[in-house]
Motif scaffolding. Structure first.
Motif, PDB file in Angstrom:
ATOM      1  N   LYS A  14      63.862  13.455  40.543  1.00 52.97           N
ATOM      2  CA  LYS A  14      62.699  12.808  41.157  1.00 52.97           C
ATOM      3  C   LYS A  14      62.787  12.880  42.676  1.00 52.97           C
ATOM      4  O   LYS A  14      61.805  13.176  43.351  1.00 52.97           O
ATOM      5  CB  LYS A  14      62.602  11.346  40.702  1.00 52.97           C
ATOM      6  CG  LYS A  14      61.407  10.615  41.262  1.00 52.97           C
ATOM      7  CD  LYS A  14      61.331   9.182  40.780  1.00 52.97           C
ATOM      8  CE  LYS A  14      60.111   8.509  41.383  1.00 52.97           C
ATOM      9  NZ  LYS A  14      60.044   7.093  41.072  1.00 52.97           N
ATOM     10  N   LYS A  15      63.982  12.633  43.220  1.00 55.55           N
ATOM     11  CA  LYS A  15      64.166  12.699  44.666  1.00 55.55           C
ATOM     12  C   LYS A  15      63.942  14.123  45.169  1.00 55.55           C
ATOM     13  O   LYS A  15      63.252  14.333  46.171  1.00 55.55           O
ATOM     14  CB  LYS A  15      65.552  12.208  45.066  1.00 55.55           C
ATOM     15  CG  LYS A  15      65.746  12.180  46.580  1.00 55.55           C
ATOM     16  CD  LYS A  15      67.127  11.806  46.981  1.00 55.55           C
ATOM     17  CE  LYS A  15      67.333  11.773  48.477  1.00 55.55           C
ATOM     18  NZ  LYS A  15      66.619  12.716  49.291  1.00 55.55           N
ATOM     19  N   GLU A  18      60.234  14.809  45.125  1.00 54.91           N
ATOM     20  CA  GLU A  18      59.541  14.141  46.234  1.00 54.91           C
ATOM     21  C   GLU A  18      59.842  14.808  47.574  1.00 54.91           C
ATOM     22  O   GLU A  18      58.949  14.962  48.416  1.00 54.91           O
ATOM     23  CB  GLU A  18      59.915  12.653  46.270  1.00 54.91           C
ATOM     24  CG  GLU A  18      59.329  11.879  45.101  1.00 54.91           C
ATOM     25  CD  GLU A  18      59.882  10.467  44.950  1.00 54.91           C
ATOM     26  OE1 GLU A  18      60.878  10.112  45.635  1.00 54.91           O
ATOM     27  OE2 GLU A  18      59.329   9.715  44.127  1.00 54.91           O
ATOM     28  N   THR A  23      57.024  16.608  49.998  1.00 58.31           N
ATOM     29  CA  THR A  23      56.865  16.248  51.415  1.00 58.31           C
ATOM     30  C   THR A  23      56.752  17.512  52.267  1.00 58.31           C
ATOM     31  O   THR A  23      55.899  17.597  53.144  1.00 58.31           O
ATOM     32  CB  THR A  23      58.054  15.383  51.892  1.00 58.31           C
ATOM     33  OG1 THR A  23      58.082  14.189  51.113  1.00 58.31           O
ATOM     34  CG2 THR A  23      57.945  15.029  53.357  1.00 58.31           C
TER      35      THR A  23
END
Length: 161
Positions: free
Chosen positions: A76-77, A80, A84
């Motif tokens: 998930k990180k 994300e 970005t």
């Protein structure tokens, strides 16, 4: 009479033994999906009795659940972080390199995950969705690299003329 005493002693050992008491706590924590606590209790139980099969089983199952949860958090990180960067209208070579690093990080953790873990159906679905998204990212990175190489070759030809 001796046989009854022996049976009571054996049963008493399994119910009163510190290792088996910890094993039951680990089982309860596992059932409540507190895998970290289950892992810790089962580790303590195994320190007291390394032949405690129940503790051994819970220990392994808890570790698998923890590994999958950690993988999903990390995926998930990575997702994300990649989003970005991708929100920008134009990416420079450094940002493309960062995306490649994010992809490589995801893939390394993905490859390690399936050697030891058995995800639930819900976890399996989430893992597959992340994998498919990162696979598309990799394809886009390859396309971008090709375009950059073509542009570089074109510039080299113009300089030679």
């Amino acid at each position: 009479m001796l046989l009854i005493g022996l049976i009571i002693s054996i049963v008493g050992y399994f119910f009163l033994s510190p290792s088996y008491t910890l094993s039951r706590k680990a089982q309860k924590a596992y059932e409540q999906q507190d895998f970290q606590k289950a892992y810790e209790f089962s580790a303590q139980a195994l320190k007291k009795d390394r032949y405690n099969k129940s503790a051994f089983q819970i220990h392994n199952q808890s570790k698998q659940r923890i590994n999958i949860q950690n993988f999903l958090k990390r995926a998930k990180k990575d997702f994300e972080d990649a989003l970005t960067i991708l929100k920008k209208s134009k990416l420079n070579p450094q940002e493309l390199l960062e995306l490649q690093w994010i992809y490589d990080d995801f893939l390394a953790h993905y490859n390690n995950l399936f050697f030891t873990n058995k995800p639930t159906e819900q976890e399996k679905k989430a893992i597959e969705e992340y994998f498919n998204w990162f696979k598309q990212l990799k394809n886009k990175l390859l396309e971008a690299k090709e375009k950059m190489n073509l542009a570089k070759d074109s510039q080299s030809l113009q300089i030679l003329k």
